[in-house]
Scaffold this motif. Structure first.
Motif, mmCIF file in Angstrom:
data_model
loop_
_atom_site.group_PDB
_atom_site.id
_atom_site.type_symbol
_atom_site.label_atom_id
_atom_site.label_comp_id
_atom_site.label_asym_id
_atom_site.label_seq_id
_atom_site.Cartn_x
_atom_site.Cartn_y
_atom_site.Cartn_z
ATOM 1 N N LEU A 25 1.123 -7.148 -3.229
ATOM 2 C CA LEU A 25 0.827 -5.801 -2.749
ATOM 3 C C LEU A 25 -0.608 -5.732 -2.227
ATOM 4 O O LEU A 25 -0.867 -5.155 -1.161
ATOM 5 N N ALA A 26 -1.536 -6.321 -2.953
ATOM 6 C CA ALA A 26 -2.933 -6.340 -2.510
ATOM 7 C C ALA A 26 -3.073 -7.105 -1.200
ATOM 8 O O ALA A 26 -3.841 -6.721 -0.315
ATOM 9 N N ALA A 27 -2.323 -8.192 -1.069
ATOM 10 C CA ALA A 27 -2.395 -8.987 0.158
ATOM 11 C C ALA A 27 -1.775 -8.266 1.343
ATOM 12 O O ALA A 27 -2.120 -8.520 2.498
ATOM 13 N N ALA A 28 -0.846 -7.343 1.084
ATOM 14 C CA ALA A 28 -0.146 -6.657 2.168
ATOM 15 C C ALA A 28 -0.932 -5.495 2.745
ATOM 16 O O ALA A 28 -0.607 -5.017 3.835
ATOM 17 N N ASP A 29 -1.972 -5.044 2.024
ATOM 18 C CA ASP A 29 -2.741 -3.896 2.529
ATOM 19 C C ASP A 29 -3.993 -4.370 3.243
ATOM 20 O O ASP A 29 -4.826 -5.060 2.644
ATOM 21 N N PRO A 30 -4.169 -4.030 4.527
ATOM 22 C CA PRO A 30 -5.340 -4.501 5.266
ATOM 23 C C PRO A 30 -6.665 -4.063 4.653
ATOM 24 O O PRO A 30 -7.648 -4.794 4.733
ATOM 25 N N GLU A 31 -6.713 -2.870 4.038
ATOM 26 C CA GLU A 31 -7.970 -2.391 3.471
ATOM 27 C C GLU A 31 -8.268 -3.018 2.115
ATOM 28 O O GLU A 31 -9.420 -3.051 1.686
ATOM 29 N N ALA A 32 -7.231 -3.483 1.420
ATOM 30 C CA ALA A 32 -7.379 -4.000 0.055
ATOM 31 C C ALA A 32 -8.103 -2.994 -0.831
ATOM 32 O O ALA A 32 -8.907 -3.348 -1.689
ATOM 33 N N ASP A 33 -7.818 -1.704 -0.601
ATOM 34 C CA ASP A 33 -8.421 -0.627 -1.378
ATOM 35 C C ASP A 33 -7.764 -0.582 -2.753
ATOM 36 O O ASP A 33 -6.548 -0.405 -2.866
ATOM 37 N N VAL A 34 -8.584 -0.720 -3.800
ATOM 38 C CA VAL A 34 -8.011 -0.875 -5.128
ATOM 39 C C VAL A 34 -7.261 0.375 -5.564
ATOM 40 O O VAL A 34 -6.183 0.278 -6.182
ATOM 41 N N SER A 35 -7.778 1.567 -5.251
ATOM 42 C CA SER A 35 -7.085 2.792 -5.686
ATOM 43 C C SER A 35 -5.763 2.951 -4.947
ATOM 44 O O SER A 35 -4.752 3.370 -5.547
ATOM 45 N N LEU A 36 -5.744 2.605 -3.662
ATOM 46 C CA LEU A 36 -4.505 2.711 -2.887
ATOM 47 C C LEU A 36 -3.466 1.719 -3.400
ATOM 48 O O LEU A 36 -2.285 2.059 -3.564
ATOM 49 N N VAL A 37 -3.896 0.491 -3.682
ATOM 50 C CA VAL A 37 -2.967 -0.515 -4.193
ATOM 51 C C VAL A 37 -2.433 -0.102 -5.564
ATOM 52 O O VAL A 37 -1.246 -0.291 -5.867
ATOM 53 N N ARG A 38 -3.294 0.494 -6.381
ATOM 54 C CA ARG A 38 -2.844 0.951 -7.698
ATOM 55 C C ARG A 38 -1.776 2.047 -7.544
ATOM 56 O O ARG A 38 -0.775 2.062 -8.274
ATOM 57 N N ARG A 39 -1.977 2.971 -6.614
ATOM 58 C CA ARG A 39 -0.996 4.045 -6.428
ATOM 59 C C ARG A 39 0.331 3.473 -5.932
ATOM 60 O O ARG A 39 1.408 3.907 -6.366
ATOM 61 N N ALA A 40 0.268 2.497 -5.030
ATOM 62 C CA ALA A 40 1.497 1.867 -4.559
ATOM 63 C C ALA A 40 2.190 1.124 -5.699
ATOM 64 O O ALA A 40 3.429 1.131 -5.814
ATOM 65 N N ALA A 41 1.380 0.484 -6.560
ATOM 66 C CA ALA A 41 1.951 -0.234 -7.711
ATOM 67 C C ALA A 41 2.653 0.739 -8.650
ATOM 68 O O ALA A 41 3.723 0.431 -9.207
ATOM 69 N N ASP A 42 2.066 1.906 -8.834
ATOM 70 C CA ASP A 42 2.709 2.914 -9.693
ATOM 71 C C ASP A 42 4.086 3.294 -9.153
ATOM 72 O O ASP A 42 5.044 3.471 -9.922
ATOM 73 N N ARG A 43 4.176 3.423 -7.823
ATOM 74 C CA ARG A 43 5.461 3.791 -7.221
ATOM 75 C C ARG A 43 6.508 2.699 -7.432
ATOM 76 O O ARG A 43 7.706 2.970 -7.463
ATOM 77 N N LEU A 44 6.036 1.444 -7.555
ATOM 78 C CA LEU A 44 6.959 0.338 -7.785
ATOM 79 C C LEU A 44 7.164 0.074 -9.274
ATOM 80 O O LEU A 44 7.878 -0.870 -9.642
ATOM 81 N N GLY A 45 6.511 0.879 -10.120
ATOM 82 C CA GLY A 45 6.688 0.723 -11.564
ATOM 83 C C GLY A 45 5.977 -0.478 -12.130
ATOM 84 O O GLY A 45 6.399 -1.021 -13.162
ATOM 85 N N ILE A 46 4.879 -0.902 -11.504
ATOM 86 C CA ILE A 46 4.146 -2.092 -11.955
ATOM 87 C C ILE A 46 3.016 -1.662 -12.886
ATOM 88 O O ILE A 46 2.184 -0.812 -12.526
ATOM 89 N N THR A 47 2.947 -2.254 -14.054
ATOM 90 C CA THR A 47 1.898 -1.938 -15.034
ATOM 91 C C THR A 47 0.965 -3.123 -15.273
ATOM 92 O O THR A 47 -0.019 -2.994 -16.005
ATOM 93 N N ALA A 48 1.250 -4.270 -14.694
ATOM 94 C CA ALA A 48 0.444 -5.469 -14.922
ATOM 95 C C ALA A 48 -0.941 -5.313 -14.296
ATOM 96 O O ALA A 48 -1.190 -4.433 -13.474
#
Length: 876
Positions: free
Chosen positions: A255-278
């Motif tokens: 997910l981090a590699a797929a986002d051009p900005e590699a913005d940590v807050s944005l990646v975290r929000r996307a991870a939440d939508r996918l149910g990722i807690t790691a």
């Protein structure tokens, strides 16, 4: 010090020392993946004590986002924006999406970036990793900054793989480690004893690549062998490490590699939508405001480790949480596995936004992807044509051609527009003959569909035909002009005048057409169309064919002024070429040299090619035989290969000027005769005929001299230039002194200083040959002083010898310190003399004010003066 990198580290230390002293430093580290470029960038950053350091890295997924890399570089510096000149500040704000406005010129963005990076006295170091993955707009701006940095405390260090990138900048090839260093590095990462055979295999397979030496031991099996004995693939090794992660950790990394900005807050929000807690593995990434992968290859490996379906899910999640419209559209496009009109429309809108910010290459990429996703064939074709236009605007001519080939089915209007674009691409590629044919075909197709566009296209075809210098092509283009409308526009009157002139040899409509264009106001919009109409492919040709040097100079001066004020720098390059050609004709060689120098600098900055023929004409007038000969040969070879017959004729004319100036009349006659074969070509014969007549008279070629007089006498124009040349040619044929005097009288009423000097010289030579040596001295002295004053050294030397033959000792041209100035330095000095400040000079010449100050110090030293107040006395 990095192991085995003493020479590389020393080079970086030298660059840092240079920047500390206030002089810019640039270095390109070039080498294969994993060879240690990133480590060297880190070394430079660590050693830059007292510096402000900015570090960015190109990411492959960001290639389609205009100014993405520049935004990362400039974001911490935006508080400095108010110190920039207003045009630069606005250009940068629009490019970065901070303000709305007209599409900014990339060079203004570059100059603004240079201003931000050098706004204070603190040394600044920029390290740019994986330059090959930077978006096109950011890459070009940084290339501009690197090429223009000179007298500023600024260092730029690039790491890049491809050979073709960043050419012309200082570079250092980074190769593998020596075997001893490779073994020593391997020992630092192997935790315990290792079988000597395995050690040898690791060293052999790594081939000195440090990253391979660090990663290969991780692939070893428990029994000391390799998990896979295939050839080295570092990225594959990273994929193996990623595959060993838990499913959630792996998805988070992808997910981090797929986002051009590699913005940590944005990646975290996307991870939440996918149910990722790691959480992230600290061995693989560094987490701050942004997520930084430990190595660019790890970033690539993480993205590639996801399957196609997994990537769609990643981008869909990111699209849901991304606010920036262009990035959201891009994520939606990456998440689409098939045609989707909603996403295609979103991409088209993003392309418009990117184009408004100057991201033409990004816009073309968005449009091409939008076409792929468009289910309706008609809409798909429309978007492909729009993408082709954007690619042409971005200078990607081959890609534009490919998009045109993929477009279909086409309506009649679209087919005509596609042919029009192909013609423009051909002319951009300097294939004048092909351009004339394609544009002519497009005009015929457009005539029943869009008569106004058809006539504009036919005028383009006519201009291309003239540059091809092929008589058949020119006549065909002239005969094909569509009928004029009842209420003609400026394009209509120019087309009719030129077409009639080329069909019939004369055209009363030429003067009214020129007056119509001269009366046109400068438009607020569609500036490119106005510059084209008033330039050397349209009204400029008419001014020359009418022998109207004043109108020519007015058109050219307005072009430069308008293009410069508007920041239209691509058009400015051609306007400078247009004006330089005019100043050469007027005999203002020093001024022409300044314009040629600026045009050449602009060509380098815009990654384009300087037109070039003014440089060889200047060398010919200067009498520099070796230099002019080299340039002429190169021009003839290149222009012949591309079918640019007019350029060949100009080069041949330059050869005639050179050889007449140094007294090689046989060679001058042959060259002028070749150019004179196309004597009916618009805007050429008035230059060639004088050279041909002079060389023919000196070689006793009566028939050629008569042909020259016949041609110049039939020019039906109201011009002292034409009458002066006609009288001179007649004098050479008849030996009538009244004609020599008439030639001088006519040319004295023009600004053509070298032509006036030529008439004085020929009059004086005729008087000396007539044994009237005392009478000959005055015209010869006048000729010598005129030639010497403008720097036409070949002709000045010829006049000097003639004066000596009359018994007078001529004064040689005085050597002075002004001759030590380069054209660039003289340009800066004259702008300073005119009262411009250093920032104003920098804005005009696309350099920083510190660089202006540095150049002025060199000027003062060469001229032996101490201040601007003394420039007028020193420069004259």
């Amino acid at each position: 010090m990095l192991r085995g990198r003493a020479a590389e580290c020393e080079r970086l230390d030298q660059l840092l020392a240079q920047v500390r002293e206030g002089r810019s430093g640039v270095l390109v580290l070039r080498g294969e993946p994993g060879v240690g470029k990133t480590a060297l960038l880190g070394y430079a950053a660590e050693r830059a004590s007292g510096f402000r350091v900015a570090s960015i890295a190109g990411v492959e997924s960001e290639l389609e986002f205009a100014y993405a890399g520049l935004h990362l570089l400039c974001a911490p510096l935006l508080s400095r924006l108010p110190i920039l000149p207003q045009p630069q500040r606005l250009a940068l704000e629009v490019a970065l999406g901070l303000a709305a406005g007209e599409r900014p010129d990339r060079l203004l963005v570059g100059l603004a970036t240079l201003g931000l990076l050098t706004a204070d006295a603190q040394p600044f170091l920029c390290v740019i990793d994986d330059f090959q993955w930077l978006d096109d707009a950011s890459a070009r701006v940084l290339e501009f900054v690197a090429g223009r940095a000179l007298a500023e405390p600024l260092g730029l260090v690039f790491a890049v793989r491809q050979e073709q990138l960043l050419g012309g900048l200082p570079e250092l090839a980074v190769s593998g480690l020596a075997e001893a260093d490779a073994r020593a590095l391997l020992e630092t990462v192997v935790p315990g004893p290792i079988d000597e055979g395995v050690r040898e295999r690791i060293v052999a397979e790594a081939q000195g690549n440090p990253l391979a030496l660090l990663e290969l031991p991780r692939w070893m099996t428990a029994d000391g062998g390799f998990a896979r004995p295939a050839p080295l693939d570092i990225e594959d090794g990273y994929r193996r490490r990623i595959e060993a992660l838990s499913a959630e950790s792996r998805t988070l990394l992808q997910l981090a590699a797929a986002d051009p900005e590699a913005d940590v807050s944005l990646v975290r929000r996307a991870a939440d939508r996918l149910g990722i807690t790691a959480d992230f593995d600290p061995d693989l990434v560094e987490v701050g405001a942004q997520i930084r992968f430990r190595h660019p290859l790890l970033h690539s490996a993480a993205y590639r480790s996801a399957s196609a379906d997994e990537r769609c899910a990643l981008h869909a999640a990111l699209a849901e949480v991304t606010e920036a419209p262009d990035r959201r559209a891009w994520h939606h496009a990456q998440a689409s596995s098939g045609p989707d009109e909603a996403v295609a429309a979103e991409l088209e809108h993003a392309a418009a936004d990117a184009q408004a910010r100057g991201g033409v290459a990004a816009a073309a990429g968005f449009l091409a992807r939008a076409a792929e996703l468009t289910p309706d064939p008609v809409e798909r074709t429309r978007r492909l044509l729009a993408a082709a236009h954007a690619k042409r605007d971005a200078g990607a001519l081959d890609e534009a051609e490919q998009l045109l080939s993929a477009a279909g089915p086409l309506s009649a209007l679209q087919a005509a527009e596609a042919e029009h674009l192909r013609g423009r691409i051909a002319f951009d590629d300097r294939r004048a003959g092909d351009a004339a044919r394609l544009l002519g075909d497009a005009a015929r197709r457009l005539e029943p569909l869009d008569p106004q566009l058809a006539r504009m296209t036919q005028l383009e075809a006519l201009g291309a035909a003239i540059w091809s210098a092929d008589d058949g092509t020119i006549l065909e283009a002239a005969r094909a002009a569509p009928p004029a409308p009842a209420a003609p526009t400026a394009v209509d009157v120019v087309l009719d005048a030129l077409a009639t002139r080329l069909r019939e040899g004369t055209a009363p409509e030429m003067r009214p057409a020129l007056e119509t264009v001269l009366a046109l106001p400068t438009p607020d919009r569609e500036l490119g169309h106005w510059l084209w109409l008033t330039g050397f492919r349209a009204a400029g040709l008419i001014a020359l064919d009418l022998w109207d040097i004043d109108a020519w100079h007015e058109l050219a001066s307005r072009q430069v002024r308008v293009a410069r004020d508007a920041g239209a720098l691509v058009q400015l390059q051609f306007a400078l070429n247009f004006l330089a050609r005019c100043t050469l004709a007027r005999g203002e060689l020093a001024e022409a040299e300044v314009l040629i120098s600026e045009e050449r600098a602009l060509a380098v900055a815009t990654d384009s090619t300087a037109v070039g023929y003014n440089e060889l004409l200047l060398a010919a007038w200067r009498g520099y035989e070796a230099r002019a000969g080299e340039l002429i040969e190169r021009m003839v070879a290149g222009a012949s290969a591309r079918g640019l017959g007019r350029m060949v004729d100009v080069a041949t004319y330059a050869k005639a000027v050179l050889y007449n100036g140094i007294g090689r009349y046989d060679a001058a006659r042959e060259a002028a005769r070749q150019a004179f074969e196309h004597r009916d070509h618009v805007a050429l014969g008035m230059f060639v005929v004088g050279e041909l007549a002079e060389a023919a008279s000196r070689t006793g070629d009566q028939p050629v001299l008569e042909a020259a007089l016949d041609w110049v006498s039939t020019r039906d124009v109201d011009s002292d230039w034409q009458r002066g040349i006609a009288a001179r040619v007649r004098a050479l044929l008849t030996d009538d002194e009244a004609d020599y005097r008439a030639s001088v009288e006519h040319l004295e009423r023009t600004p053509l200083r070298t032509e006036l000097a030529r008439s004085h010289l020929l009059h004086g030579e005729w008087l000396r040959r007539s044994r009237r040596r005392s009478d000959a001295r005055e015209p010869l002295r006048t000729a010598h002083d005129l030639f010497a004053a403008v720097g036409a050294d070949g002709f000045a030397e010829r006049a000097h010898h003639e004066l000596v033959a009359t018994g007078e000792t001529a004064r040689k041209r005085r050597d002075d310190t002004r001759g030590d100035l380069t054209a660039h330095e003289e340009h800066i000095a004259r702008l300073a003399l005119a009262g411009h400040t250093n920032p104003e000079i920098g804005a005009e010449l696309f350099i920083s004010s510190r660089t202006v100050e540095w150049h002025l110090k060199n000027v003062f030293t060469k001229l032996e003066i101490a201040s601007r107040k003394e420039l007028r006395r020193a420069l004259g």
